[in-house]
Scaffold this motif. Sequence first.
Motif, PDB file in Angstrom:
ATOM      1  N   PHE A   1     -10.455  12.847  -1.225  1.00 57.49           N
ATOM      2  CA  PHE A   1     -11.251  12.170  -2.260  1.00 57.49           C
ATOM      3  C   PHE A   1     -10.902  10.687  -2.418  1.00 57.49           C
ATOM      4  O   PHE A   1     -11.546   9.981  -3.201  1.00 57.49           O
ATOM      5  CB  PHE A   1     -11.054  12.874  -3.608  1.00 57.49           C
ATOM      6  N   SER A   2      -9.877  10.211  -1.716  1.00 55.69           N
ATOM      7  CA  SER A   2      -9.432   8.811  -1.794  1.00 55.69           C
ATOM      8  C   SER A   2      -8.997   8.417  -3.198  1.00 55.69           C
ATOM      9  O   SER A   2      -9.091   7.252  -3.594  1.00 55.69           O
ATOM     10  CB  SER A   2     -10.545   7.857  -1.312  1.00 55.69           C
ATOM     11  N   THR A   3      -8.535   9.368  -3.975  1.00 59.83           N
ATOM     12  CA  THR A   3      -8.046   9.107  -5.330  1.00 59.83           C
ATOM     13  C   THR A   3      -6.560   9.422  -5.394  1.00 59.83           C
ATOM     14  O   THR A   3      -6.034  10.167  -4.565  1.00 59.83           O
ATOM     15  CB  THR A   3      -8.805   9.970  -6.354  1.00 59.83           C
ATOM     16  N   PRO A   4      -5.852   8.864  -6.381  1.00 62.68           N
ATOM     17  CA  PRO A   4      -4.406   9.115  -6.477  1.00 62.68           C
ATOM     18  C   PRO A   4      -4.103  10.593  -6.706  1.00 62.68           C
ATOM     19  O   PRO A   4      -4.841  11.299  -7.411  1.00 62.68           O
ATOM     20  CB  PRO A   4      -3.982   8.270  -7.683  1.00 62.68           C
ATOM     21  N   LYS A   5      -3.030  11.037  -6.100  1.00 62.23           N
ATOM     22  CA  LYS A   5      -2.570  12.400  -6.326  1.00 62.23           C
ATOM     23  C   LYS A   5      -1.979  12.514  -7.731  1.00 62.23           C
ATOM     24  O   LYS A   5      -1.441  11.559  -8.274  1.00 62.23           O
ATOM     25  CB  LYS A   5      -1.517  12.788  -5.290  1.00 62.23           C
TER      26      LYS A   5
ATOM     27  N   GLU B   1      -3.795   2.419  -7.356  1.00 61.24           N
ATOM     28  CA  GLU B   1      -5.217   2.226  -7.103  1.00 61.24           C
ATOM     29  C   GLU B   1      -5.746   3.285  -6.136  1.00 61.24           C
ATOM     30  O   GLU B   1      -5.008   3.760  -5.261  1.00 61.24           O
ATOM     31  CB  GLU B   1      -5.467   0.841  -6.512  1.00 61.24           C
ATOM     32  N   PRO B   2      -7.011   3.655  -6.265  1.00 59.74           N
ATOM     33  CA  PRO B   2      -7.614   4.539  -5.269  1.00 59.74           C
ATOM     34  C   PRO B   2      -7.660   3.868  -3.896  1.00 59.74           C
ATOM     35  O   PRO B   2      -7.543   2.649  -3.780  1.00 59.74           O
ATOM     36  CB  PRO B   2      -9.031   4.777  -5.830  1.00 59.74           C
ATOM     37  N   VAL B   3      -7.799   4.658  -2.869  1.00 61.35           N
ATOM     38  CA  VAL B   3      -7.961   4.251  -1.474  1.00 61.35           C
ATOM     39  C   VAL B   3      -6.658   3.698  -0.882  1.00 61.35           C
ATOM     40  O   VAL B   3      -6.132   4.229   0.104  1.00 61.35           O
ATOM     41  CB  VAL B   3      -9.094   3.214  -1.289  1.00 61.35           C
ATOM     42  N   ASN B   4      -6.097   2.602  -1.487  1.00 59.06           N
ATOM     43  CA  ASN B   4      -4.952   1.950  -0.854  1.00 59.06           C
ATOM     44  C   ASN B   4      -3.620   2.273  -1.531  1.00 59.06           C
ATOM     45  O   ASN B   4      -2.572   2.084  -0.935  1.00 59.06           O
ATOM     46  CB  ASN B   4      -5.148   0.433  -0.815  1.00 59.06           C
ATOM     47  N   GLY B   5      -3.631   2.722  -2.773  1.00 60.38           N
ATOM     48  CA  GLY B   5      -2.401   3.104  -3.458  1.00 60.38           C
ATOM     49  C   GLY B   5      -1.549   1.946  -3.953  1.00 60.38           C
ATOM     50  O   GLY B   5      -0.346   2.126  -4.187  1.00 60.38           O
ATOM     51  N   ARG B   6      -2.140   0.771  -4.133  1.00 60.76           N
ATOM     52  CA  ARG B   6      -1.363  -0.345  -4.675  1.00 60.76           C
ATOM     53  C   ARG B   6      -0.985  -0.074  -6.134  1.00 60.76           C
ATOM     54  O   ARG B   6      -1.758   0.525  -6.886  1.00 60.76           O
ATOM     55  CB  ARG B   6      -2.144  -1.652  -4.564  1.00 60.76           C
TER      56      ARG B   6
ATOM     57  N   HIS C   1       0.837  -1.195   0.000  1.00 56.66           N
ATOM     58  CA  HIS C   1       0.000   0.000   0.000  1.00 56.66           C
ATOM     59  C   HIS C   1       0.880   1.256   0.000  1.00 56.66           C
ATOM     60  O   HIS C   1       1.944   1.279   0.621  1.00 56.66           O
ATOM     61  CB  HIS C   1      -0.920   0.017   1.215  1.00 56.66           C
ATOM     62  N   HIS C   2       0.401   2.272  -0.691  1.00 63.00           N
ATOM     63  CA  HIS C   2       1.093   3.571  -0.736  1.00 63.00           C
ATOM     64  C   HIS C   2       0.071   4.667  -0.411  1.00 63.00           C
ATOM     65  O   HIS C   2      -0.348   5.424  -1.277  1.00 63.00           O
ATOM     66  CB  HIS C   2       1.713   3.804  -2.118  1.00 63.00           C
ATOM     67  N   GLU C   3      -0.314   4.718   0.875  1.00 63.33           N
ATOM     68  CA  GLU C   3      -1.323   5.715   1.265  1.00 63.33           C
ATOM     69  C   GLU C   3      -0.836   7.144   1.080  1.00 63.33           C
ATOM     70  O   GLU C   3      -1.659   8.061   0.958  1.00 63.33           O
ATOM     71  CB  GLU C   3      -1.732   5.500   2.726  1.00 63.33           C
ATOM     72  N   ASP C   4       0.481   7.342   1.059  1.00 62.80           N
ATOM     73  CA  ASP C   4       0.993   8.691   0.897  1.00 62.80           C
ATOM     74  C   ASP C   4       0.738   9.239  -0.495  1.00 62.80           C
ATOM     75  O   ASP C   4       0.828  10.448  -0.729  1.00 62.80           O
ATOM     76  CB  ASP C   4       2.504   8.712   1.189  1.00 62.80           C
ATOM     77  N   LEU C   5       0.394   8.358  -1.456  1.00 62.78           N
ATOM     78  CA  LEU C   5       0.106   8.801  -2.823  1.00 62.78           C
ATOM     79  C   LEU C   5      -1.383   9.020  -3.059  1.00 62.78           C
ATOM     80  O   LEU C   5      -1.796   9.312  -4.183  1.00 62.78           O
ATOM     81  CB  LEU C   5       0.628   7.752  -3.830  1.00 62.78           C
TER      82      LEU C   5
END
Length: 336
Positions: A90-94, A109-114, A81-85
């Motif tokens: 909005f739980s979407t990628p930066k 991926e949204p939410v978890n950043g995989r 997971h890459h929550e920092d991204l």
Amino acid sequence: MTAPLHEPTAEAAPSAAEEAVLAGSAEGKAVQGRSLGRIAWERLKRDKLALTGGIVVLVLIAIALLAPVITNLVGQDPETHHEDLIDPLFSTPKGSLGGISADHPFGVEPVNGRDVFARIVYGARISLLVGFLSALVAVVLGTVLGVLAGYFGGWLDAVISRVMDGLLAFPQLLFIIALVSVMPNEMLGLTGTGVRIFVMILVIGFFGWPYVGRVVRGQTLSLREREYVEAARSLGAGRLYILFKELLPNLVAPIIVYTTMMIPTNILTEAALSFLGVGVKPPTASWGQMLSSAIDYYDSDPMYMVIPGLAIFITVLAFNLFGDGVRDALDPKGSR
């Protein structure tokens, strides 16, 4: 008897140069025999679309087999997971295009950043595994039962044909959904996702064999009346010899063609089951599962839906192009 009017004259022996010319012309006029496999390969080589599809299929197989190596090379893992991204609001990628960057070429991926690239690579393993193995189950069952029905005929043909008609009319997708939903979490030493993959392979293959069986049965009905089969029978050849030596070798071409057509259908079935939530379980990567998760973010993160959709589209298209080319190459009446 009267003597001949003209004495026969001896023909002059050809010179060394004339012998070389005659030998060269004889070699040039010699017709080289070609096997059916060589003829099919030469036809296939002329079909650029089929060759392109075959190359893509080989690349996909290599990606699936080398998935751990590929993800290690890019320095990503499908489960990390890459929550920092992820944008916490909005739980979407930066960033733009789903967070695509040098470290994450397909975004996250949204939410978890995989990492999407790593999950696409690992998802290819599930799709190709189910596609190939379920096709193998269908081909084995369809070939055996189709040959038996076509060669022996009678009541055996009637029973097998009615079973095929019944399975072709059965709602395959609904049955798989119901069966997978009630399967235990552990079976035959498999757990979780392994159980679902095993069940999908068996059920998709079981419902796919009637298509192969009907083709093989029809070809067997035609082949069993051929002259070489009658000749083998008149020479005392047994049924097993005729089946394995005379019929099956002549059924290889249609079986190969139908197998290449069946694999993309099985891949789509697996993607549909995962999309509906009865395929592989999270967090195991699956293209259909990624599409299902992308529904909630199609407006804010469309790339998350586009990338797995393109993976399915390219895979199925490559198999279909290759299958069409193989069918044309193995067609004895074809002129290509």
